[in-house]
Design a protein around this motif. Sequence first.
Motif, PDB file in Angstrom:
ATOM      1  N   CYS A  41       0.637  -0.711  -0.259  1.00 49.56           N
ATOM      2  CA  CYS A  41      -0.084  -0.352   0.243  1.00 49.56           C
ATOM      3  C   CYS A  41       1.192   1.122  -0.097  1.00 49.56           C
ATOM      4  O   CYS A  41       2.032   1.042   0.857  1.00 49.56           O
ATOM      5  CB  CYS A  41      -0.842  -0.545   1.016  1.00 49.56           C
ATOM      6  N   THR A  45      -1.920   5.454   2.938  1.00 46.67           N
ATOM      7  CA  THR A  45      -2.665   4.306   3.051  1.00 46.67           C
ATOM      8  C   THR A  45      -2.385   3.561   4.043  1.00 46.67           C
ATOM      9  O   THR A  45      -0.753   3.461   4.837  1.00 46.67           O
ATOM     10  CB  THR A  45      -3.209   3.330   1.960  1.00 46.67           C
ATOM     11  N   TYR A  46      -3.281   2.137   4.255  1.00 42.28           N
ATOM     12  CA  TYR A  46      -2.818   0.777   5.534  1.00 42.28           C
ATOM     13  C   TYR A  46      -3.537  -0.435   4.430  1.00 42.28           C
ATOM     14  O   TYR A  46      -4.879   0.243   3.377  1.00 42.28           O
ATOM     15  CB  TYR A  46      -3.042   1.289   6.596  1.00 42.28           C
ATOM     16  N   LEU A  47      -3.412  -1.485   4.783  1.00 46.29           N
ATOM     17  CA  LEU A  47      -3.626  -2.308   3.351  1.00 46.29           C
ATOM     18  C   LEU A  47      -5.567  -2.790   4.800  1.00 46.29           C
ATOM     19  O   LEU A  47      -4.902  -3.364   5.513  1.00 46.29           O
ATOM     20  CB  LEU A  47      -2.951  -3.708   4.031  1.00 46.29           C
ATOM     21  N   SER A  58      -4.445  -6.173  -3.791  1.00 48.31           N
ATOM     22  CA  SER A  58      -4.362  -5.497  -1.875  1.00 48.31           C
ATOM     23  C   SER A  58      -5.180  -4.853  -1.901  1.00 48.31           C
ATOM     24  O   SER A  58      -5.332  -3.327  -3.114  1.00 48.31           O
ATOM     25  CB  SER A  58      -3.187  -4.725  -1.514  1.00 48.31           C
ATOM     26  N   ASP A  59      -6.309  -4.732  -1.135  1.00 49.76           N
ATOM     27  CA  ASP A  59      -7.170  -3.209  -0.785  1.00 49.76           C
ATOM     28  C   ASP A  59      -6.088  -2.369  -0.110  1.00 49.76           C
ATOM     29  O   ASP A  59      -6.274  -2.761   1.378  1.00 49.76           O
ATOM     30  CB  ASP A  59      -8.367  -4.008   0.060  1.00 49.76           C
ATOM     31  N   CYS A  60      -6.461  -1.459  -0.098  1.00 47.31           N
ATOM     32  CA  CYS A  60      -5.503  -0.409   0.409  1.00 47.31           C
ATOM     33  C   CYS A  60      -6.918   0.968   0.577  1.00 47.31           C
ATOM     34  O   CYS A  60      -7.037   1.110   0.284  1.00 47.31           O
ATOM     35  CB  CYS A  60      -4.291   0.060  -0.099  1.00 47.31           C
ATOM     36  N   TRP A  72       5.846   3.361   1.537  1.00 48.24           N
ATOM     37  CA  TRP A  72       5.314   2.051   1.194  1.00 48.24           C
ATOM     38  C   TRP A  72       4.854   0.933   2.482  1.00 48.24           C
ATOM     39  O   TRP A  72       5.914   0.314   2.871  1.00 48.24           O
ATOM     40  CB  TRP A  72       5.335   1.829   0.016  1.00 48.24           C
ATOM     41  N   PHE A  74       2.102  -2.347   4.650  1.00 51.68           N
ATOM     42  CA  PHE A  74       1.505  -3.668   4.624  1.00 51.68           C
ATOM     43  C   PHE A  74       0.921  -3.628   5.952  1.00 51.68           C
ATOM     44  O   PHE A  74       0.303  -5.128   6.402  1.00 51.68           O
ATOM     45  CB  PHE A  74       1.253  -4.905   3.644  1.00 51.68           C
TER      46      PHE A  74
END
Length: 298
Positions: A41, A45-47, A58-60, A72, A74
């Motif tokens: 991510c 943002t975060y994972l 991945s859904d960030c 960057w 996860f």
Amino acid sequence: MLLLTTMLILGCCSGASTEPHMQTFQHEDPYSGRLLECQLCPPGTYLRKACSDDSSKSDCATCPTGSFTELWNFIPKCLRCGMCVGNRVVKKECTPSQDCVCECKQGYYFNKWLQDCTRHTECSSGYGVISKGTAEKDSKCEQCSSGFFSVEISSDAPCTPHSSCTAADKHVMLKGRTWHDVICASCAEIISRDGAEFLRQILPGFVSHDKMSVSKMRRFVKNNPPAGSSRPTHASISRLSQSDLIGRIKSWVHMATVEQIRKLPETFMKSRIIVGADKLQWRLERIDALVKLCKSKE
């Protein structure tokens, strides 16, 4: 927990890569057991959910207000924004991709030795500021050179040139020093005023410059309360700092009557401020001698 979070941010776990063209990390799909290459991510943002056999991405999610990620990552949760406390103030607000940046508040600088914000150095009477302090560096002082003076204890005031006393009808009452200006007046001014009034003009600088001990200052403040005030208790006086005591003495000087100023050398003697009493007495005698000289010319 902190170590794990740091490792996750840096992408050092589970075979993660932080190369610009390989911003991925390895994740084992819980259903198929396959080892997948998931995208990291981006900052800010975060994972929320790792990639899976069903989704290659991945859904960030964006960091909520009050939290951030700078690299960057996860991690499953953004880091909480820091706080500027004590003598620090916010220089830059926290954003989703950057923690807040603090700096020392006005009148303070970051002391690398103490790793904390420290009040700017105050130049004593007779010294002036040659370099004003900032949030990153302390103020610098230098003794006033010949022809210049500084009355106040200050962290930003430079030395000031002595006043000119060149008019034909002017007499130098007191020569200028590094801690007070030249005092000059015409005979008409000298005769119309009590000599103690001229002495009063140099007393603010004298109080700051004359290195009387704190104990003697406390004795003076205790024995000489402002007009209309009761004598302070020993306990209340003992809590006053040197700066507070100097302020109290200056206030007394400002409100004192002419007769009290004239008797100040005697008052200093009673408080056992011997050297200060002698210096003031000499100056008062110098002023009175000029008063007599002017009166003799009438």
